[in-house]
Design a protein around this motif. Structure first.
Motif, mmCIF file in Angstrom:
data_model
loop_
_atom_site.group_PDB
_atom_site.id
_atom_site.type_symbol
_atom_site.label_atom_id
_atom_site.label_comp_id
_atom_site.label_asym_id
_atom_site.label_seq_id
_atom_site.Cartn_x
_atom_site.Cartn_y
_atom_site.Cartn_z
ATOM 1 N N LEU A 9 -0.613 -62.693 84.092
ATOM 2 C CA LEU A 9 -1.104 -62.757 85.471
ATOM 3 C C LEU A 9 -1.984 -61.563 85.818
ATOM 4 O O LEU A 9 -2.905 -61.688 86.630
ATOM 5 C CB LEU A 9 0.078 -62.832 86.446
ATOM 6 C CG LEU A 9 0.920 -64.107 86.369
ATOM 7 C CD1 LEU A 9 2.099 -64.011 87.330
ATOM 8 C CD2 LEU A 9 0.072 -65.331 86.684
ATOM 9 N N GLY A 10 -1.694 -60.418 85.251
ATOM 10 C CA GLY A 10 -2.553 -59.263 85.465
ATOM 11 C C GLY A 10 -2.351 -58.532 86.774
ATOM 12 O O GLY A 10 -3.168 -57.671 87.140
ATOM 13 N N PRO A 32 3.780 -63.636 92.789
ATOM 14 C CA PRO A 32 3.796 -63.428 91.331
ATOM 15 C C PRO A 32 4.835 -62.427 90.849
ATOM 16 O O PRO A 32 5.201 -62.442 89.672
ATOM 17 C CB PRO A 32 2.378 -62.930 91.039
ATOM 18 C CG PRO A 32 1.905 -62.345 92.318
ATOM 19 C CD PRO A 32 2.527 -63.180 93.394
ATOM 20 N N TRP A 33 5.324 -61.546 91.728
ATOM 21 C CA TRP A 33 6.357 -60.597 91.309
ATOM 22 C C TRP A 33 7.746 -61.232 91.376
ATOM 23 O O TRP A 33 8.592 -60.940 90.545
ATOM 24 C CB TRP A 33 6.306 -59.345 92.185
ATOM 25 C CG TRP A 33 5.095 -58.509 91.926
ATOM 26 C CD1 TRP A 33 4.880 -57.674 90.866
ATOM 27 C CD2 TRP A 33 3.920 -58.461 92.721
ATOM 28 N NE1 TRP A 33 3.638 -57.091 90.969
ATOM 29 C CE2 TRP A 33 3.020 -57.548 92.093
ATOM 30 C CE3 TRP A 33 3.515 -59.080 93.909
ATOM 31 C CZ2 TRP A 33 1.765 -57.251 92.611
ATOM 32 C CZ3 TRP A 33 2.269 -58.788 94.431
ATOM 33 C CH2 TRP A 33 1.407 -57.890 93.788
ATOM 34 N N ALA A 70 -4.362 -55.236 96.877
ATOM 35 C CA ALA A 70 -2.916 -55.173 96.706
ATOM 36 C C ALA A 70 -2.459 -55.723 95.356
ATOM 37 O O ALA A 70 -1.559 -55.163 94.729
ATOM 38 C CB ALA A 70 -2.229 -55.944 97.833
ATOM 39 N N TYR A 71 -3.077 -56.801 94.904
ATOM 40 C CA TYR A 71 -2.619 -57.457 93.684
ATOM 41 C C TYR A 71 -3.241 -56.874 92.418
ATOM 42 O O TYR A 71 -2.594 -56.784 91.377
ATOM 43 C CB TYR A 71 -2.921 -58.959 93.755
ATOM 44 C CG TYR A 71 -1.972 -59.721 94.647
ATOM 45 C CD1 TYR A 71 -0.935 -60.465 94.109
ATOM 46 C CD2 TYR A 71 -2.094 -59.666 96.026
ATOM 47 C CE1 TYR A 71 -0.051 -61.161 94.922
ATOM 48 C CE2 TYR A 71 -1.217 -60.345 96.856
ATOM 49 C CZ TYR A 71 -0.194 -61.089 96.295
ATOM 50 O OH TYR A 71 0.685 -61.758 97.112
ATOM 51 N N PHE A 72 -4.524 -56.465 92.530
ATOM 52 C CA PHE A 72 -5.242 -56.046 91.316
ATOM 53 C C PHE A 72 -5.918 -54.677 91.441
ATOM 54 O O PHE A 72 -6.575 -54.240 90.505
ATOM 55 C CB PHE A 72 -6.304 -57.096 90.968
ATOM 56 C CG PHE A 72 -5.767 -58.493 90.849
ATOM 57 C CD1 PHE A 72 -4.965 -58.862 89.774
ATOM 58 C CD2 PHE A 72 -6.027 -59.442 91.823
ATOM 59 C CE1 PHE A 72 -4.459 -60.150 89.672
ATOM 60 C CE2 PHE A 72 -5.530 -60.735 91.728
ATOM 61 C CZ PHE A 72 -4.736 -61.095 90.644
ATOM 62 N N THR A 127 -12.192 -61.556 89.277
ATOM 63 C CA THR A 127 -12.543 -62.390 88.131
ATOM 64 C C THR A 127 -11.988 -63.797 88.317
ATOM 65 O O THR A 127 -11.223 -64.067 89.255
ATOM 66 C CB THR A 127 -11.964 -61.777 86.852
ATOM 67 O OG1 THR A 127 -10.532 -61.768 86.950
ATOM 68 C CG2 THR A 127 -12.467 -60.345 86.662
ATOM 69 N N VAL A 128 -12.328 -64.687 87.400
ATOM 70 C CA VAL A 128 -11.855 -66.071 87.479
ATOM 71 C C VAL A 128 -10.324 -66.140 87.454
ATOM 72 O O VAL A 128 -9.721 -66.801 88.314
ATOM 73 C CB VAL A 128 -12.468 -66.932 86.355
ATOM 74 C CG1 VAL A 128 -11.763 -68.298 86.271
ATOM 75 C CG2 VAL A 128 -13.952 -67.129 86.587
ATOM 76 N N PRO A 129 -9.644 -65.495 86.487
ATOM 77 C CA PRO A 129 -8.173 -65.597 86.500
ATOM 78 C C PRO A 129 -7.553 -64.971 87.751
ATOM 79 O O PRO A 129 -6.555 -65.489 88.269
ATOM 80 C CB PRO A 129 -7.745 -64.850 85.233
ATOM 81 C CG PRO A 129 -8.921 -64.034 84.821
ATOM 82 C CD PRO A 129 -10.122 -64.778 85.279
ATOM 83 N N GLN A 130 -8.107 -63.877 88.225
ATOM 84 C CA GLN A 130 -7.595 -63.260 89.448
ATOM 85 C C GLN A 130 -7.811 -64.178 90.643
ATOM 86 O O GLN A 130 -6.910 -64.384 91.469
ATOM 87 C CB GLN A 130 -8.277 -61.913 89.672
ATOM 88 C CG GLN A 130 -7.917 -60.848 88.651
ATOM 89 C CD GLN A 130 -8.792 -59.604 88.774
ATOM 90 O OE1 GLN A 130 -9.875 -59.641 89.363
ATOM 91 N NE2 GLN A 130 -8.319 -58.495 88.211
#
Length: 720
Positions: free
Chosen positions: A271-272, A234-235, A205-207, A215-218
């Protein structure tokens, strides 16, 4: 907080530790033993739940070929195994929530005492719950007590009793599950906002990725969210989410799972997340593809009517393979919209298609010019327009099918026998007629009816009468066979819910000829340009609420040799374990003799021939297949219908006013249809409904053999 109260809290925590250890290692008596034993019973119960009550999953509906068409769920979740979750995700969660996860046995006593001291000294409050304890709490909130507000509140209340119970369960859970199982269980059950639960669904859903590829940031963003999913969305709150993500990165550095230089670099990254909101499937039929929404809702209604619990349907993780033909549905949807715009106010144009058969009647398509939804301005409707009993003004002369069938059943006439066709008829049976009807000596007004046009034939075969549809003929036939027989025939052939939904006072008239309350409150035409607003038509003139799907199933019953089957949308239901879930449809019934049904099919075969009410529509479409058909129009042209069937497929096209039923409809040609006031309408079943039917059926039937209609049975062909 005072030092004294802090010491009391610390003392309470020490006592808690003592009770927990005593409850696990030694037989105990007294109040503490009762609490420990009760907690033990709870963990046994929860262990059973973990095995037998897995978290809610999404239910997927597919078309007949297995292509997904809709999803239903309360919690969007994609189950993931330990090896399907990235190491970055695991360590991000451990670092921020429970850095000593692999060292403790369910309760982090060091962290608990540290939190107590920090809290008493005025520092930042810290919960000190381990991931195992959080797994317990989240499981209770999101699974065990899902939908139970009181239960969820108890699972989160701030009290020593709740902490005691949670800690006891956590300690014993660690004796039953490995660390990897606990961590994976937690990551599968935890909430990430917007009905998204579990890291598998969150990754998608997010990425738009898989949990194994986070990944680490995700991972840091998702791990930070579980602290307060709604606030850290985040939205809605990108700054708060970024601040929390960076906090997780710092914790990963402290836990030696990330280099400081990498952490500082990642902190500068966006945030990606996917732009515009999460990538997730629709949770109800309303958000399904426009062509599929009504069919989806019919599946839901159908299964619930058969006894399936709605909550189970939305959480059971079923795969439901439906009978829907995607190609036919797309063609049908295009046909209804080409005839009537979806944004045309107060005009519903529907088409329902059913496959005949002697063991099943499978629903092939359910569409309307409206999309299934709640935004009327955008051309949506949330009622079951193509399948529910929603056309309140009726199917008009299509109901003459039932009068003809009852006439054949009683052998009053054969299909090729000559029936009377007077231009005007005063009923000696039915009361409460139009304004030009005479009054009997008793003061009760008679019922009278006039055909749509003056002159013409004074007699014709019953077959020709079905094609040309003179009103007087079928009122006379209904008088002879009795309205009760006609109403019962309608129910037998397929109007089951339609008949069941009639008003409480809608009884079939008694033999003493009292006013027939369930006779229709309108007639098609009183004269060429003269409508009878006070007229009370008979059942045969079809002005009662009716289901388009059931009218299609009537045609399927006739084309199936008189075998009625429920219009089913289900091929199979598979549960989350891969086993078939039994769906017990109502059994099929031989409702009329096969010879009668075959003869009736032949009797209905001339509606598309020259002189038939659907001839123009059929001819314009280039139709050249044997079929049965019947048009119908109600008084003031407020609704109209075309029912038709080939040996392979039956259907009913119906146009009506769904919001304000009183008034008429204007047919100005394809794409130019609208609602109007009384006296300004020109709609007929041979116009928009018939055009819709042939526009859809011509391409749908392309490539199929041109099967003939069955032969008529001599027993019902001529009886005079």
């Amino acid at each position: 907080m005072s030092i004294r109260s802090g010491l009391f809290k610390l003392l309470g925590l020490c006592l808690l530790a003592g009770v927990l250890v005593a409850g696990i290692l030694f037989p105990v008596t007294g109040a503490a033993g009762v609490v420990a034993n009760q907690a033990s019973d709870t963990v046994d119960s929860m262990s059973t739940d973990l095995a037998e009550e897995p978290p809610p999953l999404i239910t997927t509906l597919t078309d007949r070929d297995g292509k997904p068409i809709a999803t239903l769920y309360d919690q969007y979740r994609i189950p993931t195994a330990p090896d399907e979750i990235s190491e970055a995700m695991k360590w991000a969660m451990i670092s921020v929530e429970d850095r000593r996860f692999y060292d403790h046995h369910g309760v982090d006593w060091k962290g608990t005492l540290r939190a107590a001291i920090t809290n008493t000294s005025g520092g930042d409050t810290q919960g000190a719950s381990t991931l195992t304890q959080q797994y317990v709490k989240n499981y209770l909130i999101n699974v065990t007590h899902r939908g139970d507000t009181l239960g969820q509140q108890k699972a989160q209340e701030v009290s020593i009793a709740r902490k005691l119970k949670e800690a006891q369960i956590a300690i014993q859970l660690e004796t039953k599950m490995t660390k990897e199982e606990i961590l994976t269980g937690y990551l599968n059950v935890v909430e990430f906002s917007r009905q998204i639960y579990g890291v598998g669904a969150a990754a998608r859903a997010y990425f738009n990725t898989e949990a194994s590829k986070l990944t680490v940031p995700q991972a840091a963003l998702l791990a930070g969210m579980v602290n307060n999913p709604a606030v850290l969305d985040p939205w809605n709150n990108p700054e708060g989410a970024k601040k929390r993500r960076n906090f997780v990165l710092d914790k990963m550095v402290e836990n030696r799972k990330l280099d400081p230089e990498d952490a500082e670099r990642i902190k500068e990254e966006p945030l990606g997340v996917l732009p515009g909101g999460p990538n997730k499937p629709a949770s109800t039929c309303i958000s399904a593809k426009p062509a599929y929404g009504f069919f989806c809702q019919y599946v839901e209604d159908y299964l619930i009517d058969l006894g399936m619990d709605k909550d189970d349907l939305y959480t059971g993780g079923y795969t439901i393979r439906t009978t829907m033909d995607s190609k036919a549905t797309e063609v049908a949807k295009d046909a209804v919209e080409k005839e009537v715009s979806k944004t045309e106010p107060n005009v519903a144009n529907t088409l329902s298609l059913v496959k005949p058969g002697k063991d099943r009647h499978e629903v092939v398509a359910l569409v309307a010019n409206k999309d299934y939804g709640t935004d009327k301005e955008a051309g949506q409707a949330s009622q079951g327009l193509p399948y529910d009993v929603f056309n309140v003004t009726g199917a008009g002369s299509s109901y003459k099918i039932f009068t003809a069938a009852a006439t054949l059943e009683q052998r009053k006439y054969g299909i090729f026998d000559t029936v009377p066709v007077p231009n005007f008829h005063v009923s000696p049976v039915f009361n409460w007629g139009g304004e030009h009807c005479p009054t009997r000596p008793s003061g009760i007004r008679t019922y009278c009816v006039k055909n749509a046009s003056d002159g013409g034939d004074t007699s014709m075969s019953l077959q020709d009468a079905l094609a040309k549809s003179p009103n007087t003929t079928f009122v006379i036939l209904e008088e002879e066979v009795g309205m009760k027989a006609v109403v019962e025939m309608a129910s037998k052939l397929g109007l089951r819910k339609t008949m069941a939904s009639r008003p409480a006072d809608g009884n079939v008239p008694d033999p003493d000829h009292e006013r027939p309350e369930y006779s229709m409150n309108q007639i098609e035409f009183y004269g060429p340009n003269e409508l009878a607003p006070q007229g009370r038509g008979m059942f045969t003139l079809g002005a009662s609420p009716v289901s388009g799907l059931e009218m299609a199933n009537v045609a399927a019953t006739i084309m199936s040799g008189g075998v009625w089957c429920p219009p089913t949308p289900i091929l199979e239901v598979i549960n989350r374990g891969g086993k078939e879930f039994p769906v017990k449809d109502k059994p099929c019934e031989q409702v009329v003799p096969e010879g009668l049904a075959n003869t009736l099919a032949v009797g209905l075969s001339k509606d598309t021939a020259p002189g038939g009410t659907a001839y123009n529509a059929a001819s314009s479409a280039g139709w050249d297949r044997p079929m049965l058909g019947k048009t119908g129009t109600t008084q003031f042209q407020g609704s109209a219908t075309f029912v038709g069937a080939t040996p392979q497929l039956a259907g009913a096209a119906m146009i009506f006013r769904p919001d304000l039923p009183h008034g008429g409809l204007v047919d100005g040609g394809p794409g130019n249809v609208h609602a109007t006031s009384y006296g300004n309408s020109n709609m007929f079943g041979g116009k928009t409904p018939a055009r819709t039917w042939f526009r859809a059926m011509k391409p749908i039937m392309e490539g199929l053999p041109k099967k003939p209609l069955p032969e008529p049975d001599p027993h019902y062909a001529k009886v005079r």
